[in-house]
Design a protein around this motif. Sequence first.
Motif, PDB file in Angstrom:
ATOM      1  N   ASN A 248     -16.676 -20.318 -24.455  1.00  0.00           N
ATOM      2  CA  ASN A 248     -15.373 -20.428 -23.818  1.00  0.00           C
ATOM      3  C   ASN A 248     -14.745 -19.046 -23.696  1.00  0.00           C
ATOM      4  OD1 ASN A 248     -15.497 -23.252 -23.845  1.00  0.00           O
ATOM      5  ND2 ASN A 248     -14.459 -23.397 -25.828  1.00  0.00           N
ATOM      6  N   ILE A 249     -13.944 -18.860 -22.634  1.00  0.00           N
ATOM      7  CA  ILE A 249     -13.104 -17.670 -22.536  1.00  0.00           C
ATOM      8  C   ILE A 249     -11.661 -18.145 -22.436  1.00  0.00           C
ATOM      9  CG2 ILE A 249     -12.587 -15.541 -21.323  1.00  0.00           C
ATOM     10  CD1 ILE A 249     -15.366 -15.493 -20.260  1.00  0.00           C
ATOM     11  N   GLY A 250     -10.966 -18.084 -23.550  1.00  0.00           N
ATOM     12  CA  GLY A 250      -9.571 -18.485 -23.631  1.00  0.00           C
ATOM     13  C   GLY A 250      -8.918 -17.781 -24.796  1.00  0.00           C
ATOM     14  N   THR A 251      -7.665 -18.074 -25.019  1.00  0.00           N
ATOM     15  CA  THR A 251      -6.922 -17.398 -26.080  1.00  0.00           C
ATOM     16  C   THR A 251      -6.803 -18.221 -27.345  1.00  0.00           C
ATOM     17  OG1 THR A 251      -4.763 -18.273 -25.399  1.00  0.00           O
ATOM     18  CG2 THR A 251      -5.538 -16.253 -24.302  1.00  0.00           C
ATOM     19  N   GLY A 252      -7.013 -19.544 -27.225  1.00  0.00           N
ATOM     20  CA  GLY A 252      -6.779 -20.429 -28.360  1.00  0.00           C
ATOM     21  C   GLY A 252      -5.311 -20.783 -28.537  1.00  0.00           C
ATOM     22  N   ARG A 253      -4.473 -20.368 -27.572  1.00  0.00           N
ATOM     23  CA  ARG A 253      -3.029 -20.643 -27.637  1.00  0.00           C
ATOM     24  C   ARG A 253      -2.613 -21.411 -26.392  1.00  0.00           C
ATOM     25  NH1 ARG A 253      -3.709 -15.318 -28.909  1.00  0.00           N
ATOM     26  NH2 ARG A 253      -3.001 -14.644 -26.845  1.00  0.00           N
ATOM     27  N   GLY A 254      -1.868 -22.468 -26.598  1.00  0.00           N
ATOM     28  CA  GLY A 254      -1.421 -23.284 -25.483  1.00  0.00           C
ATOM     29  C   GLY A 254      -0.007 -22.946 -25.043  1.00  0.00           C
ATOM     30  N   VAL A 255       0.236 -23.039 -23.732  1.00  0.00           N
ATOM     31  CA  VAL A 255       1.562 -22.824 -23.154  1.00  0.00           C
ATOM     32  C   VAL A 255       1.864 -24.028 -22.276  1.00  0.00           C
ATOM     33  CG1 VAL A 255       2.981 -21.362 -21.667  1.00  0.00           C
ATOM     34  CG2 VAL A 255       1.261 -20.322 -23.173  1.00  0.00           C
ATOM     35  N   SER A 256       3.041 -24.625 -22.452  1.00  0.00           N
ATOM     36  CA  SER A 256       3.383 -25.798 -21.652  1.00  0.00           C
ATOM     37  C   SER A 256       3.850 -25.385 -20.262  1.00  0.00           C
ATOM     38  CB  SER A 256       4.470 -26.621 -22.335  1.00  0.00           C
ATOM     39  OG  SER A 256       5.740 -26.015 -22.185  1.00  0.00           O
ATOM     40  N   VAL A 257       3.781 -26.312 -19.328  1.00  0.00           N
ATOM     41  CA  VAL A 257       4.243 -26.043 -17.971  1.00  0.00           C
ATOM     42  C   VAL A 257       5.738 -25.717 -17.973  1.00  0.00           C
ATOM     43  CG1 VAL A 257       4.549 -27.035 -15.673  1.00  0.00           C
ATOM     44  CG2 VAL A 257       2.440 -27.475 -16.940  1.00  0.00           C
ATOM     45  N   ARG A 258       6.505 -26.401 -18.806  1.00  0.00           N
ATOM     46  CA  ARG A 258       7.939 -26.096 -18.893  1.00  0.00           C
ATOM     47  C   ARG A 258       8.162 -24.684 -19.425  1.00  0.00           C
ATOM     48  NH1 ARG A 258      12.240 -27.573 -16.487  1.00  0.00           N
ATOM     49  NH2 ARG A 258      11.886 -29.814 -16.895  1.00  0.00           N
ATOM     50  N   GLU A 259       7.441 -24.303 -20.463  1.00  0.00           N
ATOM     51  CA  GLU A 259       7.566 -22.941 -20.995  1.00  0.00           C
ATOM     52  C   GLU A 259       7.186 -21.913 -19.936  1.00  0.00           C
ATOM     53  OE1 GLU A 259       6.566 -23.536 -25.740  1.00  0.00           O
ATOM     54  OE2 GLU A 259       4.909 -23.484 -24.284  1.00  0.00           O
ATOM     55  N   LEU A 260       6.135 -22.180 -19.189  1.00  0.00           N
ATOM     56  CA  LEU A 260       5.702 -21.257 -18.144  1.00  0.00           C
ATOM     57  C   LEU A 260       6.744 -21.160 -17.040  1.00  0.00           C
ATOM     58  CD1 LEU A 260       3.349 -19.428 -17.245  1.00  0.00           C
ATOM     59  CD2 LEU A 260       2.445 -21.397 -15.982  1.00  0.00           C
ATOM     60  N   ALA A 261       7.307 -22.301 -16.628  1.00  0.00           N
ATOM     61  CA  ALA A 261       8.333 -22.303 -15.582  1.00  0.00           C
ATOM     62  C   ALA A 261       9.552 -21.496 -16.018  1.00  0.00           C
ATOM     63  CB  ALA A 261       8.731 -23.737 -15.249  1.00  0.00           C
ATOM     64  N   ASP A 262       9.966 -21.652 -17.270  1.00  0.00           N
ATOM     65  CA  ASP A 262      11.118 -20.896 -17.775  1.00  0.00           C
ATOM     66  C   ASP A 262      10.820 -19.402 -17.819  1.00  0.00           C
ATOM     67  OD1 ASP A 262      12.469 -23.277 -18.072  1.00  0.00           O
ATOM     68  OD2 ASP A 262      12.174 -23.416 -20.247  1.00  0.00           O
ATOM     69  N   LEU A 263       9.610 -19.039 -18.211  1.00  0.00           N
ATOM     70  CA  LEU A 263       9.233 -17.636 -18.271  1.00  0.00           C
ATOM     71  C   LEU A 263       9.184 -17.024 -16.877  1.00  0.00           C
ATOM     72  CD1 LEU A 263       8.294 -15.244 -20.005  1.00  0.00           C
ATOM     73  CD2 LEU A 263       5.948 -16.113 -19.778  1.00  0.00           C
TER      74      LEU A 263
END
Length: 328
Positions: A248-263
Motif C-alpha cells: 500500500n502507499i498511504g499515510t495510515g491517517r484518515g481525513v473525513s470529507v467534512r474535515e477536508l471541505a473545511d480545510l
Amino acid sequence: MTWLITGGAGYIGAHVARVMADAGEDVVVLDDISAGIPERLPEGVPLVSGTVLDRELLDRTLAGHRVNGVVHLAARKQVGQSVEQPLHYYRENVHGLGTLLEAVVAAGVRRFVFSSSAAVYGMPDVDLVTEDTPCLPMNPYGETKLTGEWLVRAAGRAHGIATACLRYFNVAGAARPELADTGVFNIIPMYFDALTRGEAPLIFGDDYPTPDGTCIRDYVHVSDLADAHLAAARRTAAQREAGDLTVNIGTGRGVSVRELADLIAEITGRTEPAAKVVGRRPGDPARVVASAELISRELGWTARHDVREMVESAWQGWCLLHPEARSR
C-alpha cells in the motif's frame, strides 16, 4: 540503468519521472499524450509518443534506449467511465499491460514496477487496510488493476523478473504548481472547480458511522508517491533474483470529507457558498485508510507531507491553470 516510465507525462508520471531523474536514474518516457503534457518532463528526458498497445514501438523503444527496468503507470483511471466502457478499460489496462510484458520478456528486461490502486479492495470493512485484506473490486477499473497485479506477478515468476505492485490510496497535491493535476475527477480539484464557479461543493452523505458522519479517506501527497516509486525501482534493481512485492502507499491517517471541505474553505478563503450535503453515492464505503507498515518495513518509505500541504500545493496549481479562481 535506464528506466522506461509509461504514462510519464501525466500528473503522477511526471512527478515520478522528475524524482527518478533528480536521483540520478536514466529515464525515458512513453506516453500517448491523451492526458499527458510534454512540458511537464524534466529537461533531457526523452519522450516517445505512443501507446503500450503498439508492440513494434515498444520493441524499438526498449532496444533503442537500452532499457533495464519499467515503471508502468499508463492506464485509464476514471471509475465512472470504466462502468460505462468496460471493454475499453480492459483493452487499455489489461491488454496493454500484457503487450508491454510480452515486449519486456522479449527484450530481457528484469525489473518491473506496476501502478496499482486501492480500488482493488472494494469496500473493506476494516479500520486499516493491509495488503492481506481481501481484494473485492467493485468496478471495472478496480478489476483491471487486480487483474494487472496477477499478470505482473505471474510473468515475474515465469520469466525471472523482479516485480513490485504499488497500491495507491487517494493522491493529491503537487511538487510545483506547473505539475498540478489538470483533471477534475478527484475530490480536491472537484471542490476547487465548484468554488471557482461560485457553486457549493457537494458532500455525499453525512450519516455514515464515522465521528462527523462523512466518509473517511487516506490522502497521500503525489511527491511522497513519487518517492515510493523510486524506492520500489531501486529495490527491484538491487535484487539478484526474481521476487515480487505488493504494498500500500498511504499515510495510515484518515481525513473525513467534512474535515477536508473545511480545510479547503480555509486555504482558499472561500467560505461561501458552504459545502452542501446531498444523498450518499452508491458504493461509497464509510472508511478506507491504509496500513503503511509493510512499505515502511520493506522500502524504508514513510509519507512526509500532511493533508494541509496537499491542499495548499494543489490550490497553487489550480490557480496557475485557472487564474480566475484567485479573483473570484
